[in-house]
Write a protein that holds these residues in place. Sequence first.
Motif, short mmCIF file in Angstrom:
data_model
loop_
_atom_site.label_atom_id
_atom_site.label_comp_id
_atom_site.label_asym_id
_atom_site.label_seq_id
_atom_site.Cartn_x
_atom_site.Cartn_y
_atom_site.Cartn_z
N VAL A 122 -89.02 51.60 23.71
CA VAL A 122 -90.42 51.26 23.93
C VAL A 122 -91.11 51.45 22.59
CG1 VAL A 122 -92.53 51.76 25.19
CG2 VAL A 122 -90.31 51.99 26.33
N ALA A 123 -91.44 50.35 21.94
CA ALA A 123 -92.00 50.40 20.60
C ALA A 123 -93.00 49.26 20.48
CB ALA A 123 -90.90 50.27 19.54
N ILE A 149 -94.98 50.80 11.04
CA ILE A 149 -93.65 50.37 10.60
C ILE A 149 -93.24 49.15 11.42
CG2 ILE A 149 -92.41 51.88 12.21
CD1 ILE A 149 -90.33 52.32 9.98
N SER A 150 -92.54 48.22 10.77
CA SER A 150 -91.98 47.07 11.49
C SER A 150 -90.57 46.82 10.98
CB SER A 150 -92.85 45.82 11.30
OG SER A 150 -92.50 45.12 10.13
N ASP A 151 -89.91 45.83 11.56
CA ASP A 151 -88.57 45.50 11.09
C ASP A 151 -88.59 44.92 9.68
OD1 ASP A 151 -89.87 43.24 12.44
OD2 ASP A 151 -88.05 42.14 11.92
N LEU A 152 -89.77 44.55 9.20
CA LEU A 152 -89.89 43.98 7.85
C LEU A 152 -90.28 45.01 6.81
CD1 LEU A 152 -91.70 40.62 8.76
CD2 LEU A 152 -89.25 41.10 8.59
N GLY A 153 -90.67 46.21 7.25
CA GLY A 153 -91.05 47.25 6.31
C GLY A 153 -92.28 48.00 6.76
N ALA A 208 -95.05 51.29 15.83
CA ALA A 208 -94.74 49.95 15.33
C ALA A 208 -95.81 48.93 15.72
CB ALA A 208 -93.38 49.49 15.86
N LEU A 209 -96.97 49.41 16.17
CA LEU A 209 -98.02 48.50 16.63
C LEU A 209 -98.84 48.01 15.44
CD1 LEU A 209 -99.37 47.11 18.97
CD2 LEU A 209 -100.67 49.17 19.44
N VAL A 210 -98.42 46.88 14.90
CA VAL A 210 -98.95 46.42 13.61
C VAL A 210 -100.29 45.69 13.71
CG1 VAL A 210 -96.69 46.34 12.51
CG2 VAL A 210 -97.53 44.33 13.74
N MET A 216 -86.41 49.43 18.27
CA MET A 216 -86.18 50.84 18.58
C MET A 216 -86.82 51.71 17.50
SD MET A 216 -82.55 52.90 18.86
CE MET A 216 -81.80 51.65 19.90
N ILE A 217 -87.65 52.65 17.92
CA ILE A 217 -88.24 53.61 16.98
C ILE A 217 -87.45 54.91 17.07
CG2 ILE A 217 -90.22 55.07 16.45
CD1 ILE A 217 -92.03 52.87 17.34
N VAL A 218 -87.06 55.43 15.93
CA VAL A 218 -86.37 56.71 15.85
C VAL A 218 -87.16 57.61 14.90
CG1 VAL A 218 -84.17 57.88 15.48
CG2 VAL A 218 -84.20 55.45 16.08
#
Length: 602
Positions: free
Chosen positions: A484-485, A581-585, A572-574, A491-493
């Motif tokens: 849940v991100a 944070i996102s998958d792009l940076g 990750a809520l951009v 996935m957030i770790v």
Amino acid sequence: MEHNSLKTWPECAARLVAVAAGREQADLIIRGGHWVNVHTREVLPDHDIAIADGRIAYVGPDASHCHGSATEVIEAAGRYMIPGLCDGHMHIESGMLTPAEFARAVIGHGTTTMFTDPHEIANVLGLEGVRLMHDEALMQPINIFTQMPSCAPSAPGLETTGFEITPEDVAEAMSWPGIIGLGEMMNFPGVIHGDAKMLAEIAATQNAGKTVGGHYASPDLGPAFHAYAAGGPADDHEGTCEADAIARVRQGMRSMMRLGSAWYDVETQITAVTEKGLDPRNFILCTDDSHSGTLVNDGHMNRVVRHAIDCGCDPLVALQMATLNTATHFGLERELGSVTPGRRADVILTSDLRSLPIEHVIAGGKTIAQDGTCLVDCPHLSWPDHARQTVNMGKARSAADFVITAPDGANRVTANVIGVVENQAPTKALTADLPVVDGKVQMDLENDVCQIALVERHRALGTTTNAFVSGFGYTGTMAMASTVAHDSHHMIVVGTSREDMALAANRLGEVGGGVTVFKDGKEIALVELPIAGLMSDRPATEVAAKAQKMVEAMQRCGCTLNNAYMQHSLLALVVIPELRISDLGLVDVTKFEMTDLIQAHT
């Protein structure tokens, strides 16, 4: 808009008229209660309600002329008869539950209507996921209306989702029976800059005569805000202070004030009504995000209404904000939101308007709960197998995937750090001076700086984005991972140990999604969320018990934040400032652009 087996008003109008006139007998009479009229903000003692075909036929001082041999009678015994409560903006997925189990969890709390935006599942399964949520919603014994998600991805160019929502998808969904409007328009920069795709989605919604949901997550109330208001959103729930609430209603929007599991934005905004004296009909109460533990232990919309009253709001005004105002906003004032003729017979009996005990709940003319216990079935959809197989990591992760490499020759670096803010959705953009050992940037646990990573899980790319976060207070050797991100739902770790971070990520890959906490190399909590990695179809009490163990596990790792899991899930809520944070940076959400993790080095 047909709900379950309830007849529409045209289908039963003749009978409603006949019952009100005394020519036919009612199916149900609620007798001898205090009628709370939210149209006039009055409490009228010694009134009866006559119900036929699931709708209210008559409300008055004596319904004996509607009584017949087959009429059921419920004795109100002087209790208050209030409308069923409405949640104006919320995400079912945030409860970690399917629509059926969410309904089962809130029915006992007096919620009879929800306006839901399933944009979480839209990011994972696209339009099909929305349709699955919509279909299960229509099966329930309460009213669950669906807003078609508007933004997947929420910020194009700053994240990659499992699926994208297009204007064509929006136009198609507007024809579905349970679609009430467009979900929150999170891409507010797109609207402000006249993005053709965003404006096309808004136009498709308005062409269908439906409501456009807003999301303006910025403190800037200047020209940018005015441009957003001109773009068509009819409401907004992202206000955090009195000035935000006032600005929205002055521009013809409804101010939605939320009390979720982690968002406490009612007290700071309701003064626009209680102190400034603005017209309360333009204010709506909602929850936005409530996790299963809150639903089971604290309540739902009844909790929000009580809180508004505790903040100084007149009980009748607070009830308006959770019933009639909401219905009116979505064009349903003639359908629900009040105890008046023609409306769906959604009625609560309560002995006190301030503490609001939910003693008897009637929906569609049928008793569905008493004294907090749901008494009806909440049917489940048959979810397809591929909806339960959505964690596609590409490869198992190792500690090496979580290494942050320093620039060549660096002994120390200045890093951008995501700062968690307790009880609020926004984060702070912080910096930290961090040491470098063997070319690897280290955490600084003494100053509460640990690592955060986003593990790609939609397209099996095998990629991992690393950064730093502060505010959780973690100590020792631990990691927490969640599929849940919001909103991309990779996935957030978060962790203090790269080894534990790898263990946690791989564990969620094994179980098909959920939340896990590792400490000293061992799993100490797990909440399985197999549907889209977001929801469980197990009962809310069971999910809440596991979620409580997860909260306790976070506390064992040193975290004392209120509802810290909700903070974790939003990292990750951009579309909400300041840093994400996102998958792009790493994303600077004040500028809506990517930013460097390392500012400088020595």
